[in-house]
Design a protein around this motif. Structure first.
Motif: not given
Length: 131
Positions: A69-92
């Motif tokens: 669960i903690a690893a999935a939460q960390d990954e979701a946070r990482r994906l949100q950071v990518i979005i907050d930086q203006g990028s699409d996680p799928r494209q990254v």
């Protein structure tokens, strides 16, 4: 869309609602994180859902059996950071995969070139004997 604290017990007991093609158990701690269940599969998956450039986007993080669960939460946070930086996680992810493939090809080409150079520069005893 009720949100709950994700626990191993809640996830284990979570099933797809009758008559639905999929159901979600949304995390109260990490926005966008959920467990997705379908009636056709006994496997549950962590997903992350957010808006990217005004469009909804959903990414599968991985199977519940393979991710803590903690690893999935960390990954979701990482994906949100990518979005907050203006990028699409799928494209990254696609760009990273392309860069990795290019690096592998470049390394293979360099190795082949080195082997060819060594073959050109090596002298065998048979060649010397003939001289």
């Amino acid at each position: 869309m009720a949100k709950v604290k994700l626990t191993a017990g809640r996830i284990a007991n979570f099933q797809c609602e009758d008559g639905k093609s999929q159901s979600f158990l949304w995390c109260a701690e990490v926005p966008g994180l959920a467990v997705r269940s379908t009636p056709s599969s006994s496997r549950k998956r962590y997903i992350f859902q957010a808006k990217v450039n005004g469009q909804s986007m959903r990414v599968t993080i991985g199977e519940v059996a393979a991710w803590r669960i903690a690893a999935a939460q960390d990954e979701a946070r990482r994906l949100q950071v990518i979005i907050d930086q203006g990028s699409d996680p799928r494209q990254v992810k696609a760009d990273n995969a392309e860069a990795k493939a290019s690096a592998i090809l470049a390394k293979a080409a360099a190795k082949a070139e080195l082997e060819a150079q060594q073959a050109r520069e090596s002298v065998t005893i048979g060649e010397v004997w003939l001289e």
